[in-house]
Design a protein around this motif. Structure first.
Motif, mmCIF file in Angstrom:
data_model
loop_
_atom_site.group_PDB
_atom_site.id
_atom_site.type_symbol
_atom_site.label_atom_id
_atom_site.label_comp_id
_atom_site.label_asym_id
_atom_site.label_seq_id
_atom_site.Cartn_x
_atom_site.Cartn_y
_atom_site.Cartn_z
ATOM 1 N N LEU A 87 0.832 -1.208 0.000
ATOM 2 C CA LEU A 87 0.000 0.000 0.000
ATOM 3 C C LEU A 87 0.867 1.258 0.000
ATOM 4 O O LEU A 87 0.662 2.168 -0.803
ATOM 5 N N ASN A 88 1.853 1.300 0.876
ATOM 6 C CA ASN A 88 2.690 2.490 0.981
ATOM 7 C C ASN A 88 3.621 2.670 -0.216
ATOM 8 O O ASN A 88 3.868 3.797 -0.637
ATOM 9 N N LYS A 137 1.509 4.068 -3.018
ATOM 10 C CA LYS A 137 1.140 5.468 -2.766
ATOM 11 C C LYS A 137 2.186 6.449 -3.284
ATOM 12 O O LYS A 137 1.859 7.578 -3.605
ATOM 13 N N THR A 138 3.446 6.034 -3.363
ATOM 14 C CA THR A 138 4.485 6.946 -3.852
ATOM 15 C C THR A 138 4.327 7.239 -5.334
ATOM 16 O O THR A 138 4.788 8.266 -5.816
ATOM 17 N N GLY A 139 3.703 6.307 -6.073
ATOM 18 C CA GLY A 139 3.583 6.473 -7.515
ATOM 19 C C GLY A 139 4.869 6.137 -8.258
ATOM 20 O O GLY A 139 4.981 6.363 -9.453
ATOM 21 N N LYS A 189 3.774 1.670 8.311
ATOM 22 C CA LYS A 189 3.468 2.972 7.718
ATOM 23 C C LYS A 189 4.548 3.989 8.080
ATOM 24 O O LYS A 189 5.011 4.753 7.237
ATOM 25 N N TYR A 200 7.157 6.020 5.602
ATOM 26 C CA TYR A 200 6.786 7.431 5.549
ATOM 27 C C TYR A 200 7.855 8.304 4.874
ATOM 28 O O TYR A 200 7.513 9.150 4.036
ATOM 29 N N LEU A 219 7.509 7.944 1.149
ATOM 30 C CA LEU A 219 6.277 8.578 0.696
ATOM 31 C C LEU A 219 6.448 10.092 0.665
ATOM 32 O O LEU A 219 6.071 10.754 -0.291
ATOM 33 N N ALA A 233 6.408 10.853 -3.261
ATOM 34 C CA ALA A 233 4.995 10.847 -3.663
ATOM 35 C C ALA A 233 4.737 11.879 -4.743
ATOM 36 O O ALA A 233 5.210 13.001 -4.671
ATOM 37 N N ASN A 236 1.584 12.709 -5.673
ATOM 38 C CA ASN A 236 0.225 13.246 -5.523
ATOM 39 C C ASN A 236 0.178 14.463 -4.617
ATOM 40 O O ASN A 236 -0.843 14.759 -4.025
ATOM 41 N N GLU A 283 1.822 14.849 -1.805
ATOM 42 C CA GLU A 283 2.188 14.556 -0.427
ATOM 43 C C GLU A 283 3.693 14.697 -0.212
ATOM 44 O O GLU A 283 4.149 14.906 0.886
#
Length: 180
Positions: free
Chosen positions: A59-60, A63-65, A161, A165, A168, A172, A174, A176
Motif C-alpha cells: 500500500l505504501n 502510494k508513492t507512484g 506505515k 513514511y 512517501l 509521492a 500526488n 504529499e
C-alpha cells in the motif's frame, strides 16, 4: 468575529497535520541512498513473512507512484520453482538472484523486529531494507515503531506505515511529497 471563527478551525487542522508529520518523523530512523532516484517507475518485489506487513508495505509503496509491485503469488511461484525457502532470502546474494528471476529492479524486506504489549497499548518495531537487484546496494533502510490501543495488527500497520513514511514524503507524486 466571523473571521476569527473561520480562522480557528483552519488553525486546528493545520496544527494536527503538523503534529502527525512530526510524530511519523520521530517514530522512524532511516537513511535513503543518494543513488535512489526515479526517472522511471521501478519494479519491486516485497518479502514479508507477515501478511499484515506485506499488505501495508505494498500500500505504501504504491502510494508513492514510483513503484510497480510484483504480486506475492508470483514471488511464491518463483520461490517454489527455484526451491528457495523464505528463510534463505535473508542472504543478500540469494535475494539478488530471486529479484533477477522476478524481473524486479528492487527488493524490499519488511520484518517485525518485535511486538508486544506495553501497559495498555500494543507496540511494534519494524525493519525495512530496500536493495538494488543489479548492484546489491542498499538503497533504503529504516527502523520504525508503531503503537495501537486496539490490537497487535494495528500496531504492526502503524510501524510499517512509519517505516515507509520517509519514502512517501520524498517521492509521492500526488502532492504529499516534496518530489526532489
Amino acid at each position: 468575529m466571523r473571521r476569527v471563527l473561520i480562522f480557528i478551525p483552519l488553525l486546528v487542522a493545520l496544527s494536527c497535520a503538523s503534529v502527525e508529520d512530526k510524530v511519523r518523523s520521530s517514530s522512524v530512523d532511516y537513511t535513503i541512498s543518494p543513488m535512489m532516484t526515479f526517472d522511471t517507475i521501478k519494479t519491486i518485489a516485497v518479502f514479508a513473512k507477515d501478511q499484515v506487513l506485506y499488505d501495508e508495505a505494498v500500500l505504501n509503496l504504491l502510494k508513492t507512484g514510483k513503484f510497480d509491485v510484483i504480486d506475492r503469488q508470483k514471488i511464491d511461484e518463483i520461490l517454489e520453482e527455484q526451491e528457495f525457502s523464505h528463510s534463505g532470502l535473508v542472504d543478500q546474494e540469494t535475494a539478488v538472484k530471486v529479484g533477477k528471476l522476478l524481473g524486479a529492479n528492487l527488493i524490499a524486506f519488511v520484518e517485525k523486529i518485535s511486538s508486544g504489549r506495553d501497559f495498555d497499548a500494543y507496540t511494534s518495531k519494524i525493519s525495512v531494507k530496500i536493495i538494488d537487484v543489479q548492484t546489491g546496494r542498499i538503497m533504503y533502510v529504516a527502523t520504525a515503531y508503531g503503537q495501537s490501543y486496539e490490537d497487535e495488527d494495528d500496531a504492526l500497520k502503524e510501524g510499517c506505515k512509519n517505516a515507509f513514511y520517509p519514502l512517501l514524503k520524498k517521492f509521492a507524486t500526488n502532492g504529499e511529497g516534496d518530489n526532489r
